[in-house]
Write an enzyme that holds these catalytic residues in place. Structure first.
Site, mmCIF file in Angstrom:
data_model
loop_
_atom_site.group_PDB
_atom_site.id
_atom_site.type_symbol
_atom_site.label_atom_id
_atom_site.label_comp_id
_atom_site.label_asym_id
_atom_site.label_seq_id
_atom_site.Cartn_x
_atom_site.Cartn_y
_atom_site.Cartn_z
ATOM 1 C CE LYS A 14 -2.413 -0.882 3.816
ATOM 2 N NZ LYS A 14 -1.823 -2.197 4.212
ATOM 3 N NE ARG A 89 -4.249 -1.490 9.867
ATOM 4 C CZ ARG A 89 -3.119 -0.970 9.375
ATOM 5 N NH1 ARG A 89 -3.023 0.295 9.093
ATOM 6 N NH2 ARG A 89 -2.079 -1.745 9.150
ATOM 7 N NE ARG A 128 8.015 -3.482 6.199
ATOM 8 C CZ ARG A 128 6.753 -3.030 6.205
ATOM 9 N NH1 ARG A 128 6.201 -2.606 5.070
ATOM 10 N NH2 ARG A 128 6.062 -3.023 7.308
ATOM 11 N NE ARG A 161 6.643 -1.205 10.505
ATOM 12 C CZ ARG A 161 5.527 -1.026 9.805
ATOM 13 N NH1 ARG A 161 5.574 -0.453 8.613
ATOM 14 N NH2 ARG A 161 4.368 -1.419 10.284
ATOM 15 N NE ARG A 172 1.849 -5.355 11.139
ATOM 16 C CZ ARG A 172 2.897 -5.141 10.352
ATOM 17 N NH1 ARG A 172 4.030 -5.785 10.542
ATOM 18 N NH2 ARG A 172 2.817 -4.248 9.374
HETATM 19 P P1 AMP Z 1 1.072 0.055 9.159
HETATM 20 O O1 AMP Z 1 2.323 0.834 9.021
HETATM 21 O O2 AMP Z 1 -0.044 0.594 8.298
HETATM 22 O O3 AMP Z 1 1.281 -1.431 8.935
HETATM 23 O O4 AMP Z 1 0.570 0.236 10.659
HETATM 24 C C1 AMP Z 1 1.376 -0.203 11.738
HETATM 25 C C2 AMP Z 1 0.542 -0.387 12.974
HETATM 26 O O5 AMP Z 1 -0.044 0.868 13.359
HETATM 27 C C3 AMP Z 1 -0.635 -1.331 12.840
HETATM 28 O O6 AMP Z 1 -0.263 -2.689 12.980
HETATM 29 C C4 AMP Z 1 -1.522 -0.855 13.989
HETATM 30 O O7 AMP Z 1 -1.029 -1.277 15.236
HETATM 31 C C5 AMP Z 1 -1.332 0.651 13.907
HETATM 32 N N1 AMP Z 1 -2.333 1.252 12.991
HETATM 33 C C6 AMP Z 1 -2.114 1.814 11.780
HETATM 34 N N2 AMP Z 1 -3.258 2.248 11.226
HETATM 35 C C7 AMP Z 1 -4.235 1.953 12.112
HETATM 36 C C8 AMP Z 1 -5.655 2.102 12.132
HETATM 37 N N3 AMP Z 1 -6.318 2.662 11.093
HETATM 38 N N4 AMP Z 1 -6.324 1.674 13.224
HETATM 39 C C9 AMP Z 1 -5.693 1.118 14.272
HETATM 40 N N5 AMP Z 1 -4.376 0.910 14.327
HETATM 41 C C10 AMP Z 1 -3.641 1.313 13.250
#
Ligand code: AMP
Length: 219
Positions: A14, A89, A128, A161, A172
């Protein structure tokens, strides 16, 4: 105006596609994951609240996430369009987004979801790496850093990360299927949903994304 949501499990690309769309349409990418991570780095209260959830691979509670995202969407650069990368989400987040946009006569125009098989996601995310100095991303197998784990752009040591460790990746994914994937049907029923296949070659995914958005926006 082009208001776009990118859906899809973690690790489907994404962020990579959002960066392309920024270039095509000149609208900002709003990555809730990036917003949380910059709050964590800056040591804010929001960052402190979010960190435990993120490290466990769980969703940050809706109230916190919705407030942070709608505040960002209220900034002037989002009025001509935006790319939501990682939001909504959950059903509550999608409801809140509609409730925030509608009174201002704003709406979502396209929801593009990238599909990649779970086994591929785990392989991609567990390899990654990123450069904490300049942000460049790497993969231990497909685009490795320089000898000794150094960034090829700025020479800093690359890092992983915390939530890209295998057990957290699996958590996740399970959160994605239980809480986020149900949004596909919602947006399909609204006539907004398009599915893109996440190909092995990024260029192929990019071409599919470009064609889908051109189809939706007419250019
Ligand atoms: P990402 O970088 O998009 O994979 O997001 C990393 C982490 O941030 C996710 O695994 C969640 O813990 C948190 N996170 C990101 N976006 C959201 C969201 N819309 N709602 C809740 N938690 C989020």
């Amino acid at each position: 105006m082009k208001n776009i949501i990118l859906l899809g499990a973690p690790g489907t690309g994404k962020g990579t596609q959002a960066a392309n769309i920024v270039k095509w349409y000149g609208i900002p990418q709003i990555s809730t994951g990036d917003l949380f991570r910059s709050n964590i780095r800056a040591g804010t209260e929001l960052g402190k609240l979010a960190k435990g959830y993120i490290d466990a691979g769980r969703l940050v509670p809706d109230g916190i996430t919705i407030g942070m995202t709608t505040a960002r969407l209220s900034e002037a650069d989002c009025l001509e369009g935006f790319i939501l990368d990682g939001f909504p989400r959950s059903v509550a987040q999608a409801d809140a987004l509609d409730g925030y946009l509608a009174p201002a006569g704003r709406a979502i125009h396209v929801v593009a979801s990238i599909y990649v098989e779970d086994a591929t996601i785990v392989a991609r995310l567990s390899g990654r790496r990123f450069c904490p100095e300049c942000g460049k991303t790497f993969h231990t197998v497909y685009s490795p850093p320089a000898e000794g784990g150094l960034c090829t752009a700025c020479g800093a040591g690359v890092a992983q990360r915390d939530d890209d460790r295998e057990a957290t990746i699996r958590e996740r994914l399970s959160v994605y299927y239980s809480q986020t994937a149900p949004l596909i049907e919602r947006y399909r029923a609204m006539g907004l949903f398009v599915q893109i296949t996440g190909h092995e070659l990024v260029e192929d995914t990019t071409a599919e994304m470009e064609a889908a958005l051109k189809g939706a926006f007419g250019r």
